[in-house]
Structure formats: structure tokens, C-alpha cells
Design a protein around this motif. Structure first.
Motif, PDB file in Angstrom:
ATOM      1  N   VAL A  12     -43.679  28.382 -45.902  1.00 30.44           N
ATOM      2  CA  VAL A  12     -43.248  27.727 -44.670  1.00 30.44           C
ATOM      3  C   VAL A  12     -44.036  26.439 -44.478  1.00 30.44           C
ATOM      4  CG1 VAL A  12     -43.000  27.926 -42.168  1.00 30.44           C
ATOM      5  CG2 VAL A  12     -42.657  29.946 -43.624  1.00 30.44           C
ATOM      6  N   ALA A  13     -43.319  25.320 -44.373  1.00 33.67           N
ATOM      7  CA  ALA A  13     -43.937  24.026 -44.071  1.00 33.67           C
ATOM      8  C   ALA A  13     -43.674  23.706 -42.605  1.00 33.67           C
ATOM      9  CB  ALA A  13     -43.367  22.933 -44.970  1.00 33.67           C
ATOM     10  N   ALA A  14     -44.650  23.984 -41.770  1.00 27.06           N
ATOM     11  CA  ALA A  14     -44.527  23.752 -40.327  1.00 27.06           C
ATOM     12  C   ALA A  14     -45.928  23.609 -39.746  1.00 27.06           C
ATOM     13  CB  ALA A  14     -43.786  24.909 -39.649  1.00 27.06           C
ATOM     14  N   ALA A  15     -46.003  23.088 -38.543  1.00 25.39           N
ATOM     15  CA  ALA A  15     -47.281  22.943 -37.849  1.00 25.39           C
ATOM     16  C   ALA A  15     -47.601  24.230 -37.096  1.00 25.39           C
ATOM     17  CB  ALA A  15     -47.221  21.760 -36.884  1.00 25.39           C
ATOM     18  N   SER A  16     -48.817  24.296 -36.578  1.00 21.10           N
ATOM     19  CA  SER A  16     -49.169  25.326 -35.613  1.00 21.10           C
ATOM     20  C   SER A  16     -49.148  24.685 -34.222  1.00 21.10           C
ATOM     21  CB  SER A  16     -50.556  25.897 -35.911  1.00 21.10           C
ATOM     22  OG  SER A  16     -51.572  24.962 -35.564  1.00 21.10           O
ATOM     23  N   ARG A  17     -49.297  25.474 -33.212  1.00 18.65           N
ATOM     24  CA  ARG A  17     -49.275  24.914 -31.856  1.00 18.65           C
ATOM     25  C   ARG A  17     -50.525  24.087 -31.551  1.00 18.65           C
ATOM     26  NH1 ARG A  17     -50.009  30.524 -28.402  1.00 18.65           N
ATOM     27  NH2 ARG A  17     -52.075  31.110 -29.198  1.00 18.65           N
ATOM     28  N   HIS A  18     -51.507  24.150 -32.456  1.00 18.83           N
ATOM     29  CA  HIS A  18     -52.760  23.430 -32.220  1.00 18.83           C
ATOM     30  C   HIS A  18     -52.733  21.998 -32.762  1.00 18.83           C
ATOM     31  CE1 HIS A  18     -54.360  27.271 -30.981  1.00 18.83           C
ATOM     32  NE2 HIS A  18     -54.089  27.789 -32.165  1.00 18.83           N
ATOM     33  N   ASP A  19     -51.746  21.665 -33.595  1.00 16.24           N
ATOM     34  CA  ASP A  19     -51.735  20.310 -34.171  1.00 16.24           C
ATOM     35  C   ASP A  19     -50.312  19.734 -34.163  1.00 16.24           C
ATOM     36  OD1 ASP A  19     -50.694  22.038 -36.022  1.00 16.24           O
ATOM     37  OD2 ASP A  19     -51.880  21.332 -37.719  1.00 16.24           O
ATOM     38  N   LEU A  20     -49.652  19.833 -33.040  1.00 13.76           N
ATOM     39  CA  LEU A  20     -48.288  19.330 -32.905  1.00 13.76           C
ATOM     40  C   LEU A  20     -48.291  17.826 -32.634  1.00 13.76           C
ATOM     41  CD1 LEU A  20     -46.782  22.156 -30.657  1.00 13.76           C
ATOM     42  CD2 LEU A  20     -46.321  21.766 -33.086  1.00 13.76           C
ATOM     43  N   PRO A  21     -47.231  17.135 -33.027  1.00 18.39           N
ATOM     44  CA  PRO A  21     -47.128  15.710 -32.684  1.00 18.39           C
ATOM     45  C   PRO A  21     -46.973  15.536 -31.176  1.00 18.39           C
ATOM     46  CG  PRO A  21     -45.102  16.492 -33.704  1.00 18.39           C
ATOM     47  CD  PRO A  21     -46.102  17.583 -33.866  1.00 18.39           C
ATOM     48  N   ASP A  22     -47.281  14.368 -30.697  1.00 15.62           N
ATOM     49  CA  ASP A  22     -47.211  14.090 -29.262  1.00 15.62           C
ATOM     50  C   ASP A  22     -45.802  14.360 -28.740  1.00 15.62           C
ATOM     51  OD1 ASP A  22     -49.830  13.334 -29.320  1.00 15.62           O
ATOM     52  OD2 ASP A  22     -49.410  11.182 -29.473  1.00 15.62           O
ATOM     53  N   GLY A  23     -45.746  15.078 -27.633  1.00 16.27           N
ATOM     54  CA  GLY A  23     -44.471  15.331 -26.980  1.00 16.27           C
ATOM     55  C   GLY A  23     -43.721  16.548 -27.484  1.00 16.27           C
TER      56      GLY A  23
END
Length: 462
Positions: A230-241
Motif C-alpha cells: 500500500v502506497a499511502a500516507a498516515s494521518r500524521h504526515d498528510l498534505p495541507d488541507g
């Protein structure tokens, strides 16, 4: 047609139309024309189970206690009747035997029902196991395919003779009538208990003829493996907005179909792949990036599930672009896309363009294997429909690129050739490929000319 229209329009199917349980078994061929029907013992078991289920429940008169495929495969409309029963029954009862697990038809029935349970489990994030197996003929554990081996079921409560001889032995051998009655009654009680506990909802029927077998292709290795990344972010390093409601503490907790689905997509994909008789592992692209070596032969086919939002993180985007430059055709891409996620919908064109620029090779390869997988999988139901095609294409590419191992102690020798009529051999035949292109009985080079783009189609069921 009544059942299809009821489900399509969102209406409830009357209880009288829904069989309480589905008895799945392998038909036994007759020995000679005009001989006795060997399946008459299964018919007796079916009648006894129906009688017990009616006594143990408050099913109204005229309701279908059970459904059994009485060789309707040769009749008109058999696929529709079978699909409707699998889409509405409350419990699936497979009769284990060596012949059962060698049957593609039985594997299709298992797959269709298990797919339904996986879908409901994804929506609720609660297990929805409604398969109650029965021993028709005992099968050694080593001969069980993965989906059957993983069932948590204790047969010992049905009696010692049942475990050693199965229902077929109890029903055929004199002196075991009491043990047979006990085993069938215990089986009926288990069916009712599971039906009342799990409460599977009816779904739209699958086309039974088009689904794969849960036991894998005939003759396939029991140790088939596949990896899901899975290539996705975690809730700790999301892009702005970007809203954190779709994410968790790691990439494996990404849930693109929130709030309709409650289970992260990595674990849903894992369940779906296991239902194709694979041993499955999952991991995060963040943890695995940099460990790939394109010069080494593959050890397993792989599926890469990509969140388009990862291209907003420049570091991840660069690692994905580097990965795309490596020659790894046995890795197939799946791009989930929730049209009801307003933030994603507002940036759909931009994110889709940037992902195409980041993964041009992988996206092109994925689109050739299954257009809907690369263009955007609209909901959990569509994911279940397209994933077998994606897995098959990845498995084919793996077989073409995997290292070939000769049996221990053997050496390579030229293939023997037949002599012609004059005692002279013809020209040397070209060397055979290590794996034939149709090993998995499906697409050629991962291409599917009959594929249709269903990524955004019919997502009203989400």
C-alpha cells in the motif's frame, strides 16, 4: 427476474425466496448407464437437514429451508438460479471430500459466497464467517486448499465415527444409524446458530459462470503466494488541507471508502486474494521502498495499491518514480478512488495527471491488465469484481520472469526428437519457454481485449 429486480432496486427479498442454507457438493458420476444414482445419499442428507432446520427455526410454511444443485447445470437458467441462491442464502455448507476440492464448479460456489461475506465484513469491520463445513469423506489437512484450511471449525463435536468415516460412511455402513442421526442433528444446529449470529445481507447475484474458483486453477501449487503493498500516507504526515478521517497510524490503515466501509483496504484486499487460494502478505511502500532489486528474479507476484494523494508528498513521489523505472512487470497497480470524497473529487484531474506522470510504466501496464484498476476503483464492490483479473495478470507475469529451478540431481539435456520416415531427424525445435503463456488459463501478457472500464460504473451500491 423478480429476484434481480428486487435487489437492483434496493428492495428486500421476501424470506420465502431466500434459502436458509446452500448445500454445496461434488456430483459423483454414475457407474454405467442405468445404474443407481450415487448422489441419492446426498439427497437423503439434504432432506434430513431441511427437516431439522424447519424444526429448529420459525421458518414459515413454504419457505426454502435449503438449496441443493440437483444437476441443474445442464438446464436452462441454471446459472441464474445458482447465483440467486448464493446471493441470498444465510449459510454455506460445503461437503468436504477429495472430489469436492478437485471440482471447479464447487470452487466457484465457494468463491461467490465467500466474496459476499468479505464484502459485508468490509462494510462493518466485523467478521462475517457463515461457512459451516461438513465431512462427506474425510480429507487429510495437507490436501485442503487455503480457504478451507483457514476455517476455524471443530468437527469432533459431531462424534468420533463422523470424524473417521464422514457422513458418507455413517449413512452407508450398517450399525451407524444412531451416529448418523446425531451428526446430522448437530450439523443442523450449527447451521441455525451461525445463521442467527452472522445475519448476512442479500446481495446482487454474481454471474456464476464468470467467477474464479476459490481453490485456484486445477493442478496449481498449494503454496502460491502474493504480496500486497500500500502506497499511502498516515494521518500524521498528510498534505495541507487533506482530511485525516480516511487515514490511520500507518499506510495499512488507509480506508478510501470511508464512511461506507469500515475496514482498511489493505486487509480487504488481503481477504479477497486469500479467497483465490493464495498465501498473502501485506506491507507499506514506505517500509519497502529501497529494498527492491530489479536485477533479481521475483519470488512472488505483487499488487501495489496506490492513493493518488501520495504524489502531493515530493519524497514519496520521487520514490514511486524511481520504482517505476525498474522493470517489474509482475507488480500490478490498483488505484482506489472514492467519488463521494469531496476533497478527492475536487482535485481529481490534477492528482490523476500527476500520478500518470509519476508512474507512466506501471499505469500503462496496469491499464492493459485491467482498465478499471488503473483508472480508479469506485467502491468496495467493484474492487471485489476486478481484483481476480489483476491478480491473474500479475501471476502470469511472475511465471514468465521467475527463476527456473531444475529438480535436484538433474542436468540439462537436449529434448529428444522423433525420427522422420527416412530415419533422419528434422531441424532442431526452438527451445521452449520455461513457463507456457497460458499457465493460468487467462490473458496473454496481461492484456484483456474484452475488459470494460467499470471503475466508475454503477457505484450506487456503495
Amino acid at each position: 427476474m423478480f429476484l434481480r429486480s428486487q435487489l437492483r432496486d434496493g428492495g428486500r427479498v421476501p424470506a420465502s425466496v431466500q434459502p436458509y442454507f446452500f448445500l454445496s457438493y461434488a456430483h459423483t458420476p454414475r457407474f454405467g448407464a442405468g445404474g443407481p444414482d450415487p448422489d441419492m445419499w446426498v439427497e437423503r442428507l439434504f432432506r434430513d437437514l431441511c427437516s431439522h432446520v424447519m424444526a429448529l427455526t420459525d421458518l414459515p410454511a413454504g419457505a426454502e429451508a435449503g438449496f441443493m444443485d440437483r444437476e441443474i447445470r445442464s438446464g436452462e437458467g441454471w446459472s441464474e438460479r445458482l447465483g440467486a441462491a448464493l446471493a441470498t442464502c444465510r449459510v454455506f455448507v460445503p461437503l468436504f471430500s477429495p472430489r469436492y476440492f478437485a471440482s471447479e464448479m464447487c470452487g466457484k460456489e465457494w468463491y461467490a459466497f465467500a466474496q459476499r461475506a468479505i464484502h459485508q465484513g468490509a462494510l462493518s469491520n466485523q467478521p462475517a464467517e457463515a461457512i459451516v463445513p461438513a465431512l462427506w469423506v474425510p480429507v487429510p489437512p495437507s490436501q485442503l486448499p487455503g480457504p478451507a484450511e483457514r476455517l476455524q471449525f471443530n468437527h469432533n463435536t459431531f462424534g468420533e465415527r463422523y470424524v473417521t468415516d464422514g457422513l458418507y460412511g455413517l449413512i452407508k455402513l450398517r450399525g451407524y444409524a444412531e451416529q448418523y442421526e446425531r451428526a446430522v442433528y448437530e450439523l443442523a444446529k450449527r447451521i441455525v446458530r451461525v445463521a442467527e449470529t452472522v445475519r448476512l445481507e442479500p446481495v446482487r447475484p454474481l454471474d456464476y459462470r464468470g467467477v474464479p474458483s476459490a481453490f485456484g486453477p486445477t493442478g496449481s501449487s498449494p503454496a502460491r503466494t502474493l504480496h500486497v503493498t500500500v502506497a499511502a500516507a498516515s494521518r500524521h504526515d498528510l498534505p495541507d488541507g487533506r482530511s485525516p478521517e480516511y487515514y490511520g497510524d500507518s499506510a495499512l490503515e488507509w480506508n478510501p471508502y470511508h464512511p461506507v466501509a469500515q475496514r482498511p483496504i489493505a486487509y480487504v484486499a488481503e481477504d479477497l486474494v486469500k479467497n483465490l487460494n493464495y498465501q498473502t502478505s501485506i506491507g507499506s511502500f514506505d517500509d519497502e521502498a529501497g529494498h527492491y532489486d530489479s536485477k533479481q528474479p521475483p519470488t512472488r507476484p505483487e499488487i501495489l495499491i496506490v492513493d493518488r494523494w501520495v504524489v502531493e508528498d515530493e519524497h514519496r513521489r520521487q520514490r514511486l518514480a524511481a520504482f517505476d523505472q525498474e522493470s517489474r512487470p509482475w507488480v500490478n497497480v490498483v488505484v482506489p478512488w472514492n467519488r463521494y470524497d469531496h476533497q478527492s473529487r475536487a482535485k481529481e484531474i490534477e492528482l490523476a495527471r500527476r500520478l500518470e506522470e509519476t508512474l507512466p510504466v506501471k499505469m500503462g501496464q496496469g491499464r492493459a491488465a485491467c482498465r478499471a484498476a488503473a483508472n480508479g476503483v469506485a467502491n468496495m464492490e467493484t474492487l471485489g469484481q476486478i481484483l481476480p483479473q489483476v491478480v491473474e495478470a500479475a501471476a502470469q507475469q511472475f511465471l514468465r520472469h521467475a527463476q527456473v529451478y531444475l529438480p535436484a540431481g538433474s542436468t540439462h539435456t537436449e529434448r529428444p526428437r522423433l525420427l522422420g520416415p527416412m530415419g533422419m531427424s528434422g531441424p532442431a525445435a526452438p527451445p521452449r519457454a520455461p513457463f507456457p503463456p497460458d499457465t493460468f488459463g487467462g490473458h496473454n501478457d496481461g492484456n484483456d481485449s474484452n475488459d470494460t472500464d467499470r471503475g466508475d460504473a454503477d457505484d450506487s451500491e456503495s
